[in-house]
Motif scaffolding. Structure first.
Motif, PDB file in Angstrom:
ATOM      1  N   TYR A 160       9.875  13.032   2.677  1.00 41.36           N
ATOM      2  CA  TYR A 160       8.949  13.196   1.561  1.00 41.36           C
ATOM      3  C   TYR A 160       9.138  14.510   0.809  1.00 41.36           C
ATOM      4  N   ILE A 161       9.911  15.424   1.359  1.00 39.17           N
ATOM      5  CA  ILE A 161      10.045  16.748   0.761  1.00 39.17           C
ATOM      6  C   ILE A 161      10.806  16.703  -0.558  1.00 39.17           C
ATOM      7  N   GLY A 162      11.851  15.903  -0.668  1.00 31.93           N
ATOM      8  CA  GLY A 162      12.643  15.848  -1.893  1.00 31.93           C
ATOM      9  C   GLY A 162      11.851  15.387  -3.097  1.00 31.93           C
ATOM     10  N   ASN A 205       8.505  15.611  -3.419  1.00 30.53           N
ATOM     11  CA  ASN A 205       7.259  16.362  -3.573  1.00 30.53           C
ATOM     12  C   ASN A 205       7.525  17.847  -3.404  1.00 30.53           C
ATOM     13  N   LYS A 206       6.908  18.647  -4.228  1.00 24.06           N
ATOM     14  CA  LYS A 206       7.068  20.091  -4.090  1.00 24.06           C
ATOM     15  C   LYS A 206       6.052  20.685  -3.125  1.00 24.06           C
ATOM     16  N   VAL A 207       4.955  19.967  -2.901  1.00 24.22           N
ATOM     17  CA  VAL A 207       3.907  20.449  -2.002  1.00 24.22           C
ATOM     18  C   VAL A 207       3.601  19.357  -0.993  1.00 24.22           C
TER      19      VAL A 207
END
Length: 75
Positions: free
Chosen positions: A35-37, A39-41
């Motif tokens: 999910y990191i790619g 989403n920035k937070v």
């Protein structure tokens, strides 16, 4: 005896009932990385002594060897 702390993250745009995922072992952290790619937070939550998150106990590779460190803003 140190207190038990349970870590969870919430999938962006998911509700507070079905959007939480466990952070209890390496496989859970790899799941978080998916999910990191996009989403920035990422919101990470803690619970002390007890948890109601069922997926925390369903994790196939449950381990007590996980170390989670808090980073300072400067890091």
């Amino acid at each position: 005896v140190p207190p038990v702390i349970y870590y969870h993250f919430r999938i962006l745009n998911e509700d507070f009932i079905f959007g939480f995922r466990a952070l209890g072992n390496d496989q859970d952290v790899c799941n978080l990385a998916k999910y990191i790619g996009a989403n920035k937070v990422i919101q990470v939550y803690t619970e002390h002594d007890t948890t109601n998150l069922v997926t925390y106990f369903m994790s196939p590779n449950k381990s007590n060897d996980v170390v989670i460190e808090q980073l300072n803003e400067e890091d």
